[in-house]
Design an enzyme around this catalytic site. Sequence first.
Site, PDB file in Angstrom:
ATOM      1  N   SER A 182       0.858  -1.187   0.000  1.00 19.09           N
ATOM      2  CA  SER A 182       0.000   0.000   0.000  1.00 19.09           C
ATOM      3  C   SER A 182       0.890   1.231   0.000  1.00 19.09           C
ATOM      4  O   SER A 182       2.046   1.175   0.457  1.00 19.09           O
ATOM      5  CB  SER A 182      -0.893   0.008   1.249  1.00 19.09           C
ATOM      6  OG  SER A 182      -1.562   1.250   1.381  1.00 19.09           O
ATOM      7  N   TYR A 214      -1.514  -0.642  10.447  1.00 22.65           N
ATOM      8  CA  TYR A 214      -1.534  -1.150   9.066  1.00 22.65           C
ATOM      9  C   TYR A 214      -0.275  -0.708   8.319  1.00 22.65           C
ATOM     10  O   TYR A 214       0.361  -1.503   7.624  1.00 22.65           O
ATOM     11  CB  TYR A 214      -2.786  -0.626   8.372  1.00 22.65           C
ATOM     12  CG  TYR A 214      -3.012  -1.140   6.970  1.00 22.65           C
ATOM     13  CD1 TYR A 214      -3.349  -2.468   6.747  1.00 22.65           C
ATOM     14  CD2 TYR A 214      -2.933  -0.287   5.873  1.00 22.65           C
ATOM     15  CE1 TYR A 214      -3.586  -2.936   5.460  1.00 22.65           C
ATOM     16  CE2 TYR A 214      -3.165  -0.745   4.588  1.00 22.65           C
ATOM     17  CZ  TYR A 214      -3.490  -2.072   4.383  1.00 22.65           C
ATOM     18  OH  TYR A 214      -3.726  -2.533   3.104  1.00 22.65           O
TER      19      TYR A 214
END
Length: 321
Positions: free
Chosen positions: A170, A182
């Site tokens: 990401s 995350y």
Amino acid sequence: MWAAAPLLLLLLLLLARPWRRRAAAALEPAGRAVLITGCDSGFGHLLALRLHRLGFTVFAGCLCPGGDGARRLQREAAAGAGRLRVLRLDVTRARDVLAAKELVLSHLPERGFWGLVNNAGISTFGETGWLSMEKYEKFADVNLLGSIRTTLAFLPLLRKYKGRIVFMSSIIAYFALGNGIYSMTKAAIEKFCDALRLEMKKFGVRVCIIQPGNYARSTKIQPPVSAEEIWNELSEEEKAVYNKEYVQERANFFNSILSEGSANGNEVVDAMVDALTSPAPKARYMVAKLKEKALVFVCALFPTVVMDSVLSYALSKVKLT
């Protein structure tokens, strides 16, 4: 600092050009097997359907093989001459990974095992002190160790058939904005990939990283957050520092970001397909809006204080009173 501005402008102009798939006529999908993790929904689900329709033999790993996503894949499999198999695969369980490997070996097509796509992942929201140690361990186990677990299991096959390994990362690997847990796992998986890519080059195995921007509306990996639920899970020590109004404002801010996410997950799947089929795949595929790419390159080219200032400004409307 400003000496880097012309280079940043040039990079942004190049990135503004639409990303297009390159022709992959050199690869024949028929007779090649690909295992994908996290196929219940999102990118993994879309990729399983796309690869099956291209002619690959697809092993679609689902956390919930009785769920809606798995059933949709099974309906597709019923019309596909046995080239799509849905299997239970929890990447945190070594026995699930071993069972997946045994299934692949027992149904290997004539051209062998071509690709492993480490797509399974989870996300959440919360400032560092709001999250328990158990949650940090869970995220590391799914997003980081889960990908490593499947990679180690399938490396012998990938070396044998000179295949591809694709990892879902990401742009959040570069900076954090409300979901540091995350970001942490994605930054770690990028470093794992960097080492693996160099080590596998001598075997003819290609390692690719996919870096999506905000596709929250497409993947549903991060549902809208509830300030009430966050508050109820805080320790008494954290509640003594924060207040409900602050938590609500932070939740509203994060939910507004989620609502701006792209709903077109096929843009990311295009990149995943290219990584698996192109004669010359990229090491990294960044699939994001121009403003998201700009944030990444500010992070990469400028001192940390600049990026901190940008992110602090974004958060400046949310104050602890």
